[in-house]
Design a protein around this motif. Structure first.
Motif, mmCIF file in Angstrom:
data_model
loop_
_atom_site.group_PDB
_atom_site.id
_atom_site.type_symbol
_atom_site.label_atom_id
_atom_site.label_comp_id
_atom_site.label_asym_id
_atom_site.label_seq_id
_atom_site.Cartn_x
_atom_site.Cartn_y
_atom_site.Cartn_z
ATOM 1 N N UNK A 270 42.732 33.176 48.255
ATOM 2 C CA UNK A 270 44.141 33.212 47.864
ATOM 3 C C UNK A 270 44.606 31.882 47.273
ATOM 4 N N UNK A 271 43.820 30.839 47.456
ATOM 5 C CA UNK A 271 44.252 29.498 47.058
ATOM 6 C C UNK A 271 43.840 29.121 45.637
ATOM 7 N N UNK A 272 43.217 30.034 44.914
ATOM 8 C CA UNK A 272 42.896 29.760 43.513
ATOM 9 C C UNK A 272 44.142 29.949 42.655
ATOM 10 N N UNK A 273 44.329 29.068 41.674
ATOM 11 C CA UNK A 273 45.497 29.158 40.804
ATOM 12 C C UNK A 273 45.219 30.050 39.607
ATOM 13 N N UNK A 274 46.180 30.079 38.660
ATOM 14 C CA UNK A 274 46.068 30.953 37.503
ATOM 15 C C UNK A 274 44.901 30.575 36.592
ATOM 16 N N UNK A 275 44.452 29.326 36.683
ATOM 17 C CA UNK A 275 43.301 28.871 35.893
ATOM 18 C C UNK A 275 41.986 29.085 36.639
ATOM 19 N N UNK B 137 36.480 40.506 51.464
ATOM 20 C CA UNK B 137 36.252 39.811 50.190
ATOM 21 C C UNK B 137 36.715 40.664 49.017
ATOM 22 N N UNK B 138 36.398 41.943 49.045
ATOM 23 C CA UNK B 138 36.789 42.830 47.946
ATOM 24 C C UNK B 138 38.306 42.946 47.847
ATOM 25 N N UNK B 139 38.965 43.115 48.994
ATOM 26 C CA UNK B 139 40.420 43.286 48.988
ATOM 27 C C UNK B 139 41.117 42.076 48.386
ATOM 28 N N UNK B 140 40.786 40.879 48.871
ATOM 29 C CA UNK B 140 41.476 39.688 48.387
ATOM 30 C C UNK B 140 41.047 39.327 46.968
ATOM 31 N N UNK B 141 39.804 39.629 46.604
ATOM 32 C CA UNK B 141 39.357 39.429 45.215
ATOM 33 C C UNK B 141 40.125 40.361 44.289
ATOM 34 N N UNK B 142 40.316 41.601 44.721
ATOM 35 C CA UNK B 142 41.036 42.578 43.900
ATOM 36 C C UNK B 142 42.470 42.122 43.654
ATOM 37 N N UNK B 143 43.126 41.685 44.704
ATOM 38 C CA UNK B 143 44.532 41.292 44.587
ATOM 39 C C UNK B 143 44.687 40.002 43.798
ATOM 40 N N UNK B 144 43.867 38.996 44.119
ATOM 41 C CA UNK B 144 44.072 37.677 43.507
ATOM 42 C C UNK B 144 43.469 37.556 42.124
ATOM 43 N N UNK B 145 42.277 38.101 41.932
ATOM 44 C CA UNK B 145 41.559 37.894 40.665
ATOM 45 C C UNK B 145 41.803 39.031 39.680
ATOM 46 N N UNK B 146 41.566 40.251 40.123
ATOM 47 C CA UNK B 146 41.682 41.393 39.205
ATOM 48 C C UNK B 146 43.146 41.668 38.867
ATOM 49 N N UNK B 147 43.997 41.786 39.896
ATOM 50 C CA UNK B 147 45.417 42.061 39.662
ATOM 51 C C UNK B 147 46.219 40.803 39.349
#
Length: 413
Positions: A112-117, A178-188
């Motif tokens: 969750x701590x990754x920014x828009x970049x 991992x999939x849930x938070x990757x989906x929300x933060x990265x994909x969406x």
């Protein structure tokens, strides 16, 4: 007064008691304890680097960046530490493997701590990520608990070492987290940290206002007069906010900027509750000179602990609990001290708390250290003792007359 006490017993106390014993709030409260060594340790470096003595300031200036590294390494990771502590306590509460809960929760929090970049934003590891830490620890632990309860896990034979077996048990829930938070933060591309901060902003804002801190102070006092540990009951709700305030103030203080929060951690414990909740150190001092032998003996017994903010002997020994007479100043004194302390900080006559000082520090020295060696905080603490004593005095004398009459009756028998 009796009607009011009955109302509190029937309407206020039962729900507040449930809140205090709620296992999820207890997990937050106990989990945040893991941040204290880092925050107190960082505060020591902050204090050392900002002692208001010209000779010391000139001497330490070339090394200030070194001290700053320690401050950044402590205050700068309190949300990460909170994730670890809360997840561990949740694992214990849910009766599942706590270490696996920690691993999954930290993984989710980092994601969750990754920014828009798509670069890790280290600012989120500090005070701004406190509520995200709570959220990720809860979600990751609940997912792990769900997989365990539904038996959706990989089980190895009994002869396999426990540590290895537990790691495989956590494999499927770990992939789900991992999939849930990757989906929300990265994909969406949803910035979870910003969303969480926006949701909790009204609460965060409210506790830094005078009405907000007065309501908090009132509830704590009301719970205590009913025999419930008010501070501990509300810790799970309020501590994350006050800790966030303190970390933000410490960062601003280290960079010589204006302090953003008035009611940071230490405001209530050191600037309001002088000698314990209700500012009872002054009541204890009055007891030392009482005409009543009962009160004198209790005062001698309770004064050393009250000096270090531990006032249970007074609360339950005087008693303050369910005592209509003395509960009035016990409730009013903190409200008055909170109001005056808030005003003094707001108008710039005294600094807000900037470092974590153990709540057991005595008056005068504790507030002065918490406010970054601001001597005015020490003076104000001494003035608070006088004000509290003046407000307690008439009520104490009334209680003393009753106690003297009781003692005389007992002697006559």
């Amino acid at each position: 007064m009796n009607n009011f006490m009955q109302w509190m017993q029937k309407k206020l106390i039962p729900p507040m008691a449930k809140i205090g014993n709620n296992k999820y709030l207890v997990a937050i409260r106990d989990g945040l304890v893991i941040t204290l060594p880092a925050v107190i340790g960082g505060s020591i470096f902050l204090i050392i680097g900002n002692i208001p003595i010209t000779a010391w300031t000139n001497f330490i200036k070339p090394y200030s960046w070194m001290l700053g590294e320690a401050v950044n390494a402590s205050f700068g990771i309190i949300s990460l530490l909170a994730t670890i502590g809360i997840a561990y306590q949740l694992g214990k509460a849910l009766k599942i493997d706590s270490i696996s809960c920690v691993g999954l929760s930290v993984m989710a929090f980092i994601l969750t701590s990754f920014n828009e970049k798509h670069v890790l934003d280290y600012n989120n590891l500090g005070s701004s990520g406190i509520f995200t830490a709570i959220l990720t620890a809860f979600i990751a632990s609940f997912i792990f608990d769900f997989f365990i309860k539904k038996n959706i896990v990989i089980k190895l034979p009994n002869g396999v070492p426990t540590a290895v077996s537990n790691s495989f048990v956590a494999l499927l829930p770990g992939m789900a987290v991992l999939f849930l938070f990757w989906l929300v933060r990265v994909v969406l591309n949803i910035n979870i940290n910003q969303v969480v901060q926006a949701i909790f902003h009204p609460v965060v804002f409210a506790l830094n206002t005078l009405p907000g801190i007065l309501v908090y102070t009132l509830i704590v006092s009301l719970l205590w007069v009913c025999g419930i540990h008010g501070d501990m009951t509300l810790e799970g709700i309020a501590d994350p906010i006050f800790l966030q305030y303190l970390a933000a103030n410490a960062t601003a203080y280290a960079h010589h900027q204006a302090l953003p929060y008035v009611t940071a951690s230490g405001f209530s414990s050191l600037l309001v509750n002088v000698g314990g909740t209700g500012a009872t150190l002054t009541l204890c001092a009055l007891m030392l000179f009482s005409k009543s032998k009962t009160y004198r003996d209790l005062g001698r017994l309770a004064f050393p602990s009250s000096l270090f903010e531990i006032n249970e002997p007074i609360i339950f020994g005087f008693p303050i609990v369910m005592n209509p007479m003395i509960m009035i100043p016990f409730i009013v004194v903190p409200l008055v001290l909170a109001t005056l302390s808030y005003i003094l900080i707001t108008i710039g006559w005294m600094s807000a708390p900037v470092v974590m000082v153990p709540w057991t520090m005595p008056p005068i020295i504790g507030p002065m250290m918490a406010c970054g060696w601001d001597w005015r905080a020490g003076v104000w603490s001494a003035v608070e003792c006088i004000l509290a004593a003046a407000m307690y005095y008439p009520f104490f004398k009334a209680c003393e007359r009753q106690m003297l009459a009781k003692e005389q009756t007992n002697e006559a028998k």
